[in-house]
Design a protein around this motif. Structure first.
Motif, PDB file in Angstrom:
ATOM      1  N   TRP A 133       0.861  -1.183   0.000  1.00  0.00           N
ATOM      2  CA  TRP A 133       0.000   0.000   0.000  1.00  0.00           C
ATOM      3  C   TRP A 133       0.896   1.231   0.000  1.00  0.00           C
ATOM      4  O   TRP A 133       1.653   1.453   0.948  1.00  0.00           O
ATOM      5  N   ALA A 134       0.847   2.003  -1.080  1.00  0.00           N
ATOM      6  CA  ALA A 134       1.657   3.222  -1.156  1.00  0.00           C
ATOM      7  C   ALA A 134       1.187   4.222  -0.111  1.00  0.00           C
ATOM      8  O   ALA A 134      -0.002   4.505  -0.006  1.00  0.00           O
ATOM      9  N   SER A 135       2.134   4.751   0.666  1.00  0.00           N
ATOM     10  CA  SER A 135       1.780   5.644   1.783  1.00  0.00           C
ATOM     11  C   SER A 135       2.710   6.842   1.812  1.00  0.00           C
ATOM     12  O   SER A 135       3.482   7.029   2.748  1.00  0.00           O
ATOM     13  N   PRO A 136       2.653   7.702   0.781  1.00  0.00           N
ATOM     14  CA  PRO A 136       3.582   8.837   0.731  1.00  0.00           C
ATOM     15  C   PRO A 136       3.233   9.927   1.725  1.00  0.00           C
ATOM     16  O   PRO A 136       2.131   9.980   2.271  1.00  0.00           O
ATOM     17  N   SER A 137       4.175  10.821   1.935  1.00  0.00           N
ATOM     18  CA  SER A 137       3.961  11.972   2.805  1.00  0.00           C
ATOM     19  C   SER A 137       2.765  12.779   2.318  1.00  0.00           C
ATOM     20  O   SER A 137       2.565  12.959   1.121  1.00  0.00           O
ATOM     21  N   GLY A 138       1.971  13.251   3.281  1.00  0.00           N
ATOM     22  CA  GLY A 138       0.789  14.039   2.961  1.00  0.00           C
ATOM     23  C   GLY A 138      -0.513  13.300   3.174  1.00  0.00           C
ATOM     24  O   GLY A 138      -1.574  13.908   3.181  1.00  0.00           O
ATOM     25  N   LYS A 143      -9.819   4.689  -5.994  1.00  0.00           N
ATOM     26  CA  LYS A 143      -9.666   4.423  -4.567  1.00  0.00           C
ATOM     27  C   LYS A 143      -9.078   5.627  -3.829  1.00  0.00           C
ATOM     28  O   LYS A 143      -8.002   6.120  -4.155  1.00  0.00           O
ATOM     29  N   LEU A 144      -9.816   6.077  -2.815  1.00  0.00           N
ATOM     30  CA  LEU A 144      -9.362   7.157  -1.945  1.00  0.00           C
ATOM     31  C   LEU A 144      -8.734   6.612  -0.670  1.00  0.00           C
ATOM     32  O   LEU A 144      -7.796   7.189  -0.133  1.00  0.00           O
ATOM     33  N   ALA A 145      -9.277   5.498  -0.171  1.00  0.00           N
ATOM     34  CA  ALA A 145      -8.820   4.959   1.107  1.00  0.00           C
ATOM     35  C   ALA A 145      -9.073   3.461   1.172  1.00  0.00           C
ATOM     36  O   ALA A 145      -9.982   2.932   0.521  1.00  0.00           O
ATOM     37  N   GLY A 146      -8.265   2.796   1.957  1.00  0.00           N
ATOM     38  CA  GLY A 146      -8.455   1.378   2.245  1.00  0.00           C
ATOM     39  C   GLY A 146      -8.386   1.151   3.744  1.00  0.00           C
ATOM     40  O   GLY A 146      -7.818   1.962   4.486  1.00  0.00           O
ATOM     41  N   ILE A 147      -8.972   0.049   4.166  1.00  0.00           N
ATOM     42  CA  ILE A 147      -9.058  -0.262   5.601  1.00  0.00           C
ATOM     43  C   ILE A 147      -8.622  -1.701   5.826  1.00  0.00           C
ATOM     44  O   ILE A 147      -9.016  -2.601   5.077  1.00  0.00           O
ATOM     45  N   VAL A 188      -2.072  14.289  -1.016  1.00  0.00           N
ATOM     46  CA  VAL A 188      -1.110  13.511  -1.786  1.00  0.00           C
ATOM     47  C   VAL A 188      -1.257  13.885  -3.261  1.00  0.00           C
ATOM     48  O   VAL A 188      -2.349  13.816  -3.819  1.00  0.00           O
ATOM     49  N   ASP A 189      -0.155  14.291  -3.870  1.00  0.00           N
ATOM     50  CA  ASP A 189      -0.175  14.602  -5.293  1.00  0.00           C
ATOM     51  C   ASP A 189      -0.426  13.321  -6.084  1.00  0.00           C
ATOM     52  O   ASP A 189       0.142  12.278  -5.760  1.00  0.00           O
ATOM     53  N   PRO A 190      -1.275  13.373  -7.107  1.00  0.00           N
ATOM     54  CA  PRO A 190      -1.562  12.165  -7.886  1.00  0.00           C
ATOM     55  C   PRO A 190      -0.319  11.488  -8.439  1.00  0.00           C
ATOM     56  O   PRO A 190      -0.295  10.258  -8.593  1.00  0.00           O
ATOM     57  N   SER A 191       0.733  12.276  -8.728  1.00  0.00           N
ATOM     58  CA  SER A 191       1.957  11.687  -9.271  1.00  0.00           C
ATOM     59  C   SER A 191       2.666  10.790  -8.266  1.00  0.00           C
ATOM     60  O   SER A 191       3.507   9.965  -8.647  1.00  0.00           O
ATOM     61  N   ALA A 192       2.324  10.935  -6.966  1.00  0.00           N
ATOM     62  CA  ALA A 192       2.940  10.103  -5.935  1.00  0.00           C
ATOM     63  C   ALA A 192       2.207   8.786  -5.734  1.00  0.00           C
ATOM     64  O   ALA A 192       2.654   7.939  -4.967  1.00  0.00           O
ATOM     65  N   LEU A 193       1.068   8.613  -6.421  1.00  0.00           N
ATOM     66  CA  LEU A 193       0.277   7.397  -6.291  1.00  0.00           C
ATOM     67  C   LEU A 193       0.578   6.458  -7.452  1.00  0.00           C
ATOM     68  O   LEU A 193       0.759   6.908  -8.585  1.00  0.00           O
ATOM     69  N   PRO A 194       0.625   5.153  -7.184  1.00  0.00           N
ATOM     70  CA  PRO A 194       0.904   4.212  -8.275  1.00  0.00           C
ATOM     71  C   PRO A 194      -0.221   4.196  -9.299  1.00  0.00           C
ATOM     72  O   PRO A 194      -1.389   4.036  -8.946  1.00  0.00           O
ATOM     73  N   ALA A 195       0.129   4.384 -10.568  1.00  0.00           N
ATOM     74  CA  ALA A 195      -0.890   4.463 -11.620  1.00  0.00           C
ATOM     75  C   ALA A 195      -1.709   3.188 -11.709  1.00  0.00           C
ATOM     76  O   ALA A 195      -2.925   3.224 -11.959  1.00  0.00           O
ATOM     77  N   ALA A 196      -1.073   2.060 -11.490  1.00  0.00           N
ATOM     78  CA  ALA A 196      -1.773   0.775 -11.615  1.00  0.00           C
ATOM     79  C   ALA A 196      -2.830   0.588 -10.538  1.00  0.00           C
ATOM     80  O   ALA A 196      -3.740  -0.233 -10.689  1.00  0.00           O
ATOM     81  N   ALA A 197      -2.722   1.356  -9.435  1.00  0.00           N
ATOM     82  CA  ALA A 197      -3.664   1.188  -8.321  1.00  0.00           C
ATOM     83  C   ALA A 197      -4.989   1.895  -8.569  1.00  0.00           C
ATOM     84  O   ALA A 197      -5.928   1.728  -7.806  1.00  0.00           O
TER      85      ALA A 197
END
Length: 310
Positions: free
Chosen positions: A119-124, A179-183, A207-216
């Motif tokens: 699960w990608a968890s970048p700053s922000g 997806k905005l959030a997972g639990i 979180v900037d969209p560029s920091a999120l994995p595109a495949a997710a």
């Protein structure tokens, strides 16, 4: 120590207060007041020192004391700028016999989702795990996952994001259900009682969209409405969750009201095989009811895919 600091902060927010008067009010030394003020300043609180005493000027954007300030829910906040996993730390706190602890981080380096997926968890973001010790049967534990999904959805909507819930544990946005959030909920206990429950929430906030994995196929609050106040978002999330966990009978109706899954054709991969049909209901404490056309199947766990109408 933490309680005294919160009392100092509350007093400073009411207006200028002299150190000696505050020390007398809280029955601590003047040196202790000065120490608390300095610690608050180190955490980012802007506190003026004038002729009339100390006065709170501004609150930091994030952090333990920032989230605790004005929070109307009984959680101890443990904050990390960066951590491998808030769920791991919350499990540690729970195993030590503690409860009502919120482990919060700006960034996770080893976040995991369901089925041990990365699960990608970048700053922000808001990466948050609650260590709870509820007095309920272990069979009721899934209701806490539903409560978290509703709480996240309500906080997102207050921030201006039209969020919905996809069974079992995703908060999504838009017709394409990004997806905005997972639990992720973890439980320890026996059949008749829960020892502890850890409810992990990973929310893409600032979180900037560029920091999120595109495949997710993910999105963020920032992408939808711009940057928001994460402190307020986290407080509202905790307050909504606290209200729901105190009334588990209200959780399923609240989940139904926010659900995007109900009424859709779905394909659910379960441990016992694939179930396909229309999602017609959810039953306590979180099972999905699917009408296959031949029977109604109650599913307690699985991966759910929304299908186009037949």
């Amino acid at each position: 120590m933490q309680a005294t600091r919160e009392q100092v902060l509350d007093a400073l927010s009411e207006g200028p207060v002299a150190g000696p008067a505050l020390a007398d009010r809280l029955d601590v030394s003047r040196a202790a007041i000065w120490k608390h003020v300095e610690q608050l300043r180190e955490e980012g609180f802007e506190i003026d020192s004038g002729d009339d005493g100390y006065e709170l000027v501004s609150v930091p954007e994030f952090g333990a004391s920032a989230v605790a300030y004005g929070l109307e829910a009984p959680f101890e906040i443990e904050y990390h700028d960066s951590i491998d996993s808030t769920n791991r730390r919350a499990r540690e706190r729970a195993a030590e016999g503690e409860g009502d602890v919120a482990v919060l981080a700006d960034e996770q380096t080893g976040g995991r989702g369901r089925l041990d997926r990365a699960w990608a968890s970048p700053s922000g973001g808001v990466w948050l795990s609650l260590a709870l010790r509820p007095e309920v049967p272990i069979a009721h534990a899934p209701a806490f996952t539903l409560a978290a999904a509703v709480a996240v959805t309500r906080a997102a909507r207050e921030a201006g994001v039209n969020a919905r819930i996809k069974w079992p544990n995703d908060v999504v946005v838009g017709d394409d259900e990004r997806k905005l959030a997972g639990i992720l909920t973890e439980v320890e206990g026996e059949a008749d009682r829960v020892d502890w429950v850890v409810v992990g929430m990973g929310i893409n906030v600032n979180v900037d969209p560029s920091a999120l994995p595109a495949a997710a196929d993910a999105t963020s609050v920032q992408e939808a409405v711009g940057p928001i106040d994460r402190r307020v978002f986290t407080q509202r999330l905790l307050e909504e969750f606290d209200a729901l966990r105190r009334d588990l009978d209200a959780v399923v109706p609240a989940w139904r009201a926010d659900a995007t899954t109900l009424g859709k054709r779905v394909r659910v991969e379960t441990p016992g095989g694939t179930v396909e049909g229309e999602a017609v209901n959810i039953s306590f404490p979180g099972a999905l009811v699917v009408d296959t056309g031949e029977e109604r199947v109650t599913i307690t766990a699985g991966d759910c895919e929304h299908l186009r109408p037949a």
